[in-house]
Write a protein that holds these residues in place. Structure first.
Motif, PDB file in Angstrom:
ATOM      1  N   ASP A  40       9.746  -1.563 -13.069  1.00 16.20           N
ATOM      2  CA  ASP A  40       9.138  -0.226 -13.084  1.00 16.20           C
ATOM      3  C   ASP A  40       8.828   0.227 -14.506  1.00 16.20           C
ATOM      4  O   ASP A  40       7.925   1.044 -14.714  1.00 16.20           O
ATOM      5  CB  ASP A  40      10.066   0.764 -12.379  1.00 16.20           C
ATOM      6  N   ALA A  44       5.374   1.612 -15.884  1.00 18.26           N
ATOM      7  CA  ALA A  44       5.284   2.806 -16.728  1.00 18.26           C
ATOM      8  C   ALA A  44       4.474   2.513 -17.991  1.00 18.26           C
ATOM      9  O   ALA A  44       3.675   3.353 -18.433  1.00 18.26           O
ATOM     10  CB  ALA A  44       6.689   3.289 -17.093  1.00 18.26           C
ATOM     11  N   LEU A  47       0.734   2.447 -16.996  1.00 25.63           N
ATOM     12  CA  LEU A  47       0.175   3.785 -16.750  1.00 25.63           C
ATOM     13  C   LEU A  47       0.171   4.630 -18.023  1.00 25.63           C
ATOM     14  O   LEU A  47      -0.696   5.500 -18.189  1.00 25.63           O
ATOM     15  CB  LEU A  47       0.968   4.476 -15.645  1.00 25.63           C
ATOM     16  N   LEU A  48       1.113   4.381 -18.917  1.00 30.18           N
ATOM     17  CA  LEU A  48       1.095   5.071 -20.211  1.00 30.18           C
ATOM     18  C   LEU A  48      -0.167   4.697 -20.983  1.00 30.18           C
ATOM     19  O   LEU A  48      -0.815   5.564 -21.601  1.00 30.18           O
ATOM     20  CB  LEU A  48       2.346   4.692 -21.002  1.00 30.18           C
ATOM     21  N   LEU A 105      11.046   6.594 -11.518  1.00 34.51           N
ATOM     22  CA  LEU A 105       9.809   6.252 -12.235  1.00 34.51           C
ATOM     23  C   LEU A 105       8.638   6.094 -11.259  1.00 34.51           C
ATOM     24  O   LEU A 105       7.521   6.551 -11.524  1.00 34.51           O
ATOM     25  CB  LEU A 105      10.008   4.964 -13.035  1.00 34.51           C
ATOM     26  N   GLN A 106       8.893   5.428 -10.116  1.00 30.89           N
ATOM     27  CA  GLN A 106       7.825   5.235  -9.129  1.00 30.89           C
ATOM     28  C   GLN A 106       7.303   6.566  -8.601  1.00 30.89           C
ATOM     29  O   GLN A 106       6.084   6.794  -8.524  1.00 30.89           O
ATOM     30  CB  GLN A 106       8.351   4.403  -7.961  1.00 30.89           C
ATOM     31  N   ALA A 109       5.450   8.530 -11.284  1.00 30.37           N
ATOM     32  CA  ALA A 109       4.104   7.978 -11.499  1.00 30.37           C
ATOM     33  C   ALA A 109       3.171   8.359 -10.362  1.00 30.37           C
ATOM     34  O   ALA A 109       1.986   8.674 -10.590  1.00 30.37           O
ATOM     35  CB  ALA A 109       4.185   6.462 -11.633  1.00 30.37           C
ATOM     36  N   PHE A 113      -0.138  10.257 -11.275  1.00 26.34           N
ATOM     37  CA  PHE A 113      -1.352   9.425 -11.274  1.00 26.34           C
ATOM     38  C   PHE A 113      -1.922   9.177  -9.877  1.00 26.34           C
ATOM     39  O   PHE A 113      -3.045   8.703  -9.751  1.00 26.34           O
ATOM     40  CB  PHE A 113      -1.059   8.073 -11.935  1.00 26.34           C
ATOM     41  N   THR A 213      -0.295   0.170 -10.189  1.00 23.25           N
ATOM     42  CA  THR A 213      -0.024   1.249  -9.240  1.00 23.25           C
ATOM     43  C   THR A 213       1.439   1.661  -9.401  1.00 23.25           C
ATOM     44  O   THR A 213       2.228   0.918  -9.991  1.00 23.25           O
ATOM     45  CB  THR A 213      -0.262   0.808  -7.786  1.00 23.25           C
ATOM     46  N   PRO A 214       1.838   2.814  -8.856  1.00 25.24           N
ATOM     47  CA  PRO A 214       3.240   3.235  -9.006  1.00 25.24           C
ATOM     48  C   PRO A 214       4.247   2.257  -8.418  1.00 25.24           C
ATOM     49  O   PRO A 214       5.418   2.261  -8.817  1.00 25.24           O
ATOM     50  CB  PRO A 214       3.273   4.582  -8.269  1.00 25.24           C
TER      51      PRO A 214
END
Length: 290
Positions: A40, A44, A47-48, A105-106, A109, A113, A213-214
């Motif tokens: 995860d 992260a 996505l960051l 975290l999932q 996110a 997002f 994806t998350p």
């Protein structure tokens, strides 16, 4: 020629997997704890990079320093919240706490997002080079170059610097290291920061070619686990070699059959290794510390 093309694709994927497995095994060596949030953290990092891209309208490689710093900070938070308060408790406590961090975290996110796949900008370019009949995407070359550089720098730090000697002492025997004046708690924090930075870098490298994806971290943590098992628990070179092998296996089987078949075959291979050679290819075993 087709085999060489698969080799090129597999090495690029394996280089990114190696960063994931490297961060995983560093935390394992320093703490004897399995960090199930590592996948995860990769998500992260990806996505960051997606979030930073509009703020830094440059090729993706320009995002790498910011991703490394921010992910290292997230690794410190992970250590302070999910490891240090529980390290004197039974190992299952840390196991559960890292899973909980992964779920947080999932969901975080997903809220920020949404569930749609997203792509980070290419590291240098998005063209395809034709070299001796091979089609080599520039992104693949960039992944190999950046991952190789990061792994090389990390190995230099561990082998040649005072910080690296303290980190290795903490990983080998924390009680003896503490008796010799090594600040073990600080070294554990640094290890979590390095592990999270490795995961973030892998996320940035993968997020252009494979999207993010998350929930994409769940698959990656299993592959990191398999890579460490194949290479040998506690072996840093084994983690890198294991990551390259599973990426080549995945790309090869997927090209002939399908990705689900490749994934199933990968897990069957893991079971076979656990039964036939549980110490992995490099034969190192993790010592249980009291």
């Amino acid at each position: 020629m087709a085999a060489l093309q698969l080799l090129v694709n597999g090495v690029a994927l394996g280089a990114a997997y190696a960063l994931v497995a490297l961060g995983f095994v560093l935390v394992l060596n320093a703490t004897s704890a399995v960090n199930f949030a590592q996948g995860d953290l990769v998500m992260a990092g990806g996505l960051l990079a997606v979030a930073l891209a509009p703020l830094i309208p440059l090729p993706g490689i320009a995002l790498l320093p910011a991703v490394l710093v921010l992910m290292a900070a997230l690794g410190l938070v992970l250590a302070l919240a999910a490891y240090l308060p529980l390290r004197s408790r039974p190992p299952v406590s840390v196991f559960i706490s890292t899973i909980a961090v992964g779920i947080i975290l999932q969901n975080g996110a997903a809220i920020l997002f949404g569930p749609e796949p997203r792509a980070a900008p290419p590291l240098f370019g998005d063209d395809t080079l034709h070299i001796a009949g091979l089609a080599v995407p520039e992104q693949s070359l960039a992944i190999v170059a950046v991952a190789g550089l990061l792994i090389g720098v990390q190995q230099w730090v561990f082998a040649r610097t005072q910080l690296g000697r303290r980190l290795r002492a903490t990983a080998q025997d924390p009680e003896m290291a503490r008796a010799c004046g090594v600040p073990v708690t600080a070294m554990i924090l640094v290890t979590f920061a390095i592990g999270a930075a490795c995961a973030g870098a892998a996320g940035l490298l993968l997020a252009n070619r494979y999207f993010v994806t998350p929930t994409s971290g769940g698959d990656l943590i299993l592959k990191a686990y398999i890579a460490v098992t194949v290479g040998g628990w506690g072996s840093v070179p084994g983690a890198v070699v294991g990551a390259l092998l599973i990426a080549l296996f995945e790309v090869g089987v997927s090209s002939v059959l399908s990705y689900p078949v490749a994934l199933g075959a990968l897990y069957l291979t893991l079971l076979a290794i656990l039964v036939l050679r549980p110490q992995g290819l490099f034969g190192e075993a993790v010592r249980r510390r009291g």
